[in-house]
Design a protein around this motif. Structure first.
Motif, short mmCIF file in Angstrom:
data_model
loop_
_atom_site.label_atom_id
_atom_site.label_comp_id
_atom_site.label_asym_id
_atom_site.label_seq_id
_atom_site.Cartn_x
_atom_site.Cartn_y
_atom_site.Cartn_z
N GLU A 176 -0.92 -3.46 -10.26
CA GLU A 176 -0.94 -4.15 -8.96
C GLU A 176 0.13 -5.24 -8.89
OE1 GLU A 176 -4.15 -6.38 -6.02
OE2 GLU A 176 -4.84 -5.34 -7.83
N ALA A 208 0.83 -1.21 0.00
CA ALA A 208 0.00 0.00 0.00
C ALA A 208 0.86 1.25 0.00
CB ALA A 208 -0.93 -0.01 1.22
N ASP A 243 -0.46 5.71 -7.01
CA ASP A 243 -1.43 4.68 -7.43
C ASP A 243 -1.41 4.46 -8.95
OD1 ASP A 243 -2.48 4.10 -4.82
OD2 ASP A 243 -3.50 6.03 -4.89
#
Length: 253
Positions: free
Chosen positions: A157, A145, A153
């Protein structure tokens, strides 16, 4: 050296830091006030060696000579070609410890790429620093995170575990360089690094504690504008933030 060091700065350095074998001074890389504090603490602590996250071992070796001024030292270590913030920010730290041994802990990009192609447990120092132990799932999720936030961001992922591993490999290099500096000089040692590597809960100090339980470590984290600094530190001190562009702009182009 005296010009860098005020009575107020002397009072700021706690006895626990003065008594430690290793003092880790965290930073936000582009904050001038953080580097001024590092210089003041370095002057007060009078270390036998400095370990820099920002220097490769070869560069650090080139710093170990009787340089005349900032320009000569910069030319010797190629700081201005490194991609780090201006040497103007970091030079006071070198000046505060003129004549002490300099060690580098920056992992060259090619070496880091090669290491990332293999499981971290195959690192030659894995057992020494506990890399052969599984990472707690909650810690791994928290690490991922933080990497996502640090990269606005914008990362896929599947890249996040790789970024976490890269961070851990850099922690290993810092811990290894610090132990080598301690063995070579007897200490005390001052380590200059970002807050993310400095945090004692899972950064470089945690690896150092695993490998050398008898080594005493004090960790300073440095925040900005009263905001919390993520992680665990022996002491956290604040400073104003410099004017800076939005780091996420680069990901929007």
């Amino acid at each position: 050296m005296a010009a860098l060091f005020s009575c107020a700065a002397a009072a700021e350095v706690p006895q626990a830091a003065r008594d430690a074998d290793v003092v880790v001074l965290g930073e936000q890389h582009d904050n001038p006030a953080h580097h001024q504090r590092q210089a003041e603490w370095t002057s007060a602590l009078a270390p036998q060696a400095l370990v820099f996250e920002m220097l490769k071992p070869r560069q650090a070796a080139n710093a170990n000579f009787d340089w005349a001024d900032q320009a000569e030292l910069d030319a010797a270590i190629d700081w201005s070609q490194n991609g780090w913030p201006s040497f103007d920010l970091y030079f006071p730290v070198f000046e505060a410890a003129r004549g002490v041994a300099i060690f580098g802990a920056l992992v060259p990009r090619e070496e880091l790429r090669d290491r990332l192609e293999n499981p971290i447990v195959k690192h030659p120092l894995a057992a020494l620093f506990g890399l052969d132990q599984p990472v707690d799932a909650k810690e791994q999720a928290a690490r991922e995170a933080l990497q996502a936030a640090a990269h606005c961001d914008a990362l896929p992922e599947e890249m996040l575990p790789v970024m976490v591993t890269a961070q851990r490999l850099r922690d290993v290099a810092l811990a290894d360089a610090t132990l080598r500096a301690l063995r070579a000089t007897g200490g005390p040692i001052v380590v200059i690094t970002g807050n993310g590597h400095a945090r004692s809960d899972w950064g470089m100090p945690a690896l150092l504690a695993y490998a050398a339980r008898d080594v005493t470590v004090f960790v300073l984290g440095q925040g900005e504008d009263g905001a919390d600094v993520t992680g665990t530190f022996n002491l956290t001190l604040d400073a104003p933030s410099p004017k800076r562009a939005d780091p996420c702009d680069a990901f929007k182009q």
